[in-house]
Motif scaffolding. Structure first.
Motif, short mmCIF file in Angstrom:
data_model
loop_
_atom_site.label_atom_id
_atom_site.label_comp_id
_atom_site.label_asym_id
_atom_site.label_seq_id
_atom_site.Cartn_x
_atom_site.Cartn_y
_atom_site.Cartn_z
N MET A 54 0.83 -1.21 0.00
CA MET A 54 0.00 0.00 0.00
C MET A 54 0.87 1.27 0.00
SD MET A 54 -2.98 -0.98 -0.50
CE MET A 54 -3.77 0.60 -0.37
N LYS A 55 1.92 1.29 0.82
CA LYS A 55 2.82 2.44 0.83
C LYS A 55 3.50 2.58 -0.52
CE LYS A 55 3.83 2.85 5.74
NZ LYS A 55 4.85 2.81 6.78
N SER A 56 3.85 1.43 -1.09
CA SER A 56 4.47 1.43 -2.40
C SER A 56 3.54 2.06 -3.43
CB SER A 56 4.82 -0.01 -2.79
OG SER A 56 5.40 -0.05 -4.06
N LYS A 57 2.30 1.65 -3.42
CA LYS A 57 1.32 2.17 -4.38
C LYS A 57 1.11 3.67 -4.19
CE LYS A 57 -3.23 1.33 -6.30
NZ LYS A 57 -4.39 0.46 -6.32
N VAL A 58 1.02 4.11 -2.93
CA VAL A 58 0.85 5.55 -2.65
C VAL A 58 2.03 6.34 -3.23
CG1 VAL A 58 0.86 7.27 -0.80
CG2 VAL A 58 -0.63 5.27 -0.64
N LEU A 59 3.24 5.84 -3.03
CA LEU A 59 4.43 6.53 -3.53
C LEU A 59 4.46 6.55 -5.06
CD1 LEU A 59 6.88 5.22 -0.86
CD2 LEU A 59 6.48 7.63 -1.35
N PHE A 60 4.09 5.44 -5.69
CA PHE A 60 4.04 5.41 -7.16
C PHE A 60 3.00 6.42 -7.67
CE2 PHE A 60 5.44 0.70 -7.10
CZ PHE A 60 6.78 1.06 -7.08
N ASN A 61 1.86 6.49 -7.00
CA ASN A 61 0.82 7.45 -7.40
C ASN A 61 1.30 8.88 -7.23
OD1 ASN A 61 -1.09 5.56 -8.22
ND2 ASN A 61 -2.00 5.41 -6.19
N GLN A 62 2.02 9.16 -6.13
CA GLN A 62 2.55 10.51 -5.91
C GLN A 62 3.53 10.88 -7.01
OE1 GLN A 62 4.27 10.39 -1.99
NE2 GLN A 62 2.31 10.77 -0.96
#
Length: 78
Positions: A54-62
């Protein structure tokens, strides 16, 4: 930024992920898309940090929201 990249590359080669994560977190908060993408990769694979998709996905989205093509390519894997 070149110095930043060279310094972090040295830290990774030395196995000092703690320092790398600290710098990437700081740079990611400043909106530096490369740091957001690379920190996302570290979370995704658990490189020196606990795996957290989830943190990974948030960072990719940012990173993608800030204009990075790499962030968009990485988030397609979800």
């Amino acid at each position: 930024m070149l110095f930043f990249t060279i310094m972090l590359s040295y830290q990774v080669m030395a196995g000092d992920f703690e320092t790398v994560i600290e710098y990437f977190q700081f740079a990611a908060k400043q909106g530096y898309t490369r740091a957001q993408t690379l920190l996302g990769v570290m979370y995704y694979y658990g490189l020196g940090i606990n795996k957290d998709y989830m943190k990974s996905k948030v960072l990719f989205n940012q990173a993608c929201d800030n204009g990075s093509n790499d962030g968009g390519l990485n988030r397609e894997g979800f």
